[in-house]
Write a protein that holds these residues in place. Structure first.
Motif, PDB file in Angstrom:
ATOM      1  N   TYR A  12       0.142  28.002   6.904  1.00 23.46           N
ATOM      2  CA  TYR A  12       1.533  27.765   7.327  1.00 23.46           C
ATOM      3  C   TYR A  12       2.213  29.227   7.981  1.00 23.46           C
ATOM      4  N   MET A  13       2.146  29.955   7.274  1.00 22.97           N
ATOM      5  CA  MET A  13       2.791  31.457   7.708  1.00 22.97           C
ATOM      6  C   MET A  13       2.175  31.776   8.839  1.00 22.97           C
ATOM      7  N   PHE A  14       0.684  31.649   8.858  1.00 22.89           N
ATOM      8  CA  PHE A  14       0.161  32.428   9.940  1.00 22.89           C
ATOM      9  C   PHE A  14       0.504  31.691  11.497  1.00 22.89           C
ATOM     10  N   LYS A  15       0.657  30.182  11.190  1.00 26.30           N
ATOM     11  CA  LYS A  15       0.904  29.399  12.444  1.00 26.30           C
ATOM     12  C   LYS A  15       2.152  30.025  12.707  1.00 26.30           C
ATOM     13  N   VAL A  16       3.204  30.315  11.799  1.00 19.60           N
ATOM     14  CA  VAL A  16       4.717  30.612  12.005  1.00 19.60           C
ATOM     15  C   VAL A  16       4.558  31.769  13.017  1.00 19.60           C
ATOM     16  N   LEU A  17       3.759  32.702  12.802  1.00 19.08           N
ATOM     17  CA  LEU A  17       3.658  34.200  13.397  1.00 19.08           C
ATOM     18  C   LEU A  17       2.733  34.075  14.601  1.00 19.08           C
ATOM     19  N   ASP A  18       1.937  32.956  14.773  1.00 18.81           N
ATOM     20  CA  ASP A  18       1.117  32.786  16.005  1.00 18.81           C
ATOM     21  C   ASP A  18       1.736  32.333  17.048  1.00 18.81           C
ATOM     22  N   LYS A  19       2.768  32.839  17.737  1.00 17.95           N
ATOM     23  CA  LYS A  19       3.874  32.169  18.502  1.00 17.95           C
ATOM     24  C   LYS A  19       3.176  31.484  19.784  1.00 17.95           C
ATOM     25  N   ASP A  20       2.077  32.090  20.294  1.00 20.53           N
ATOM     26  CA  ASP A  20       1.295  31.506  21.690  1.00 20.53           C
ATOM     27  C   ASP A  20       0.174  30.401  21.074  1.00 20.53           C
TER      28      ASP A  20
END
Length: 185
Positions: A12-20
């Motif tokens: 979940y946190m990874f997807k928040v940071l992976d903006k593109d």
């Protein structure tokens, strides 16, 4: 080995940071990220700081630079989803990496303590998380679970909650709400 529940939190946190949404965290994602971009914006806006001031630049020094050092295992300037999960598994077992986790925690605490009183109250938490794209209602509900009904969270309490989020496999741990959301979907 990371449990399915913990992997879900971490992703979940990874997807928040992976903006593109390309499956990797790069510096450009990090700079655009609501999570960390808000820290820099907060440092500049709320604390009347500018680039070059220590708190303003602390975000990249503590978080991005260390993320590359700890998480970018193949040194390609980006962190893949697998590197991200592996990093958190390593951090949970390594005293040396916990130093970085403690610095990261203290920085985020400082950024969420909007009034600078040494505590995060519901107003601080909600305002900081709204800047990260969470609704007021979700942030308030998350604070209630995070604080377990108390009006304020101290740095010591926040650090325990921080570890709960990144390291705990307990789905009932209050720290699971540290991201300002009541779920990871």
């Amino acid at each position: 080995m990371v449990s399915d529940f913990r992997r879900k939190k971490l992703m979940y946190m990874f997807k928040v940071l992976d903006k593109d949404g390309n499956g990797i965290i790069e510096k450009k994602d990090f700079e655009m990220s609501c999570c960390f971009g808000a820290c820099r914006a907060h440092a500049a806006q709320q604390r009347e700081m500018k680039q070059g001031d220590s708190t303003y630049d602390e975000c990249f020094e503590i978080v991005w630079d260390a993320l590359q050092k700890v998480g970018d295992s193949n040194s390609d300037g980006q962190v893949s989803a697998e590197e991200w999960v592996t990093m958190w598994d390593t951090v949970s077992k390594s005293a040396a990496d916990r130093d970085w986790l403690d610095k990261y925690c203290k920085f985020i605490f400082k950024m969420q303590d909007l009034n600078g009183d040494g505590f995060i109250d519901s107003d601080d938490f909600v305002a900081a998380n709204i800047k990260s794209g969470t609704s007021k209602e979700e942030a308030w509900a998350a604070f209630q679970k995070l604080s377990q009904g108390k009006p304020k969270i101290s740095m010591t309490e926040f650090q325990k909650l921080w570890y709960d989020f990144f390291i705990s496999d307990d789905p009932n741990a209050p720290g699971n709400f540290i991201i300002g959301r009541p779920s990871f979907d």
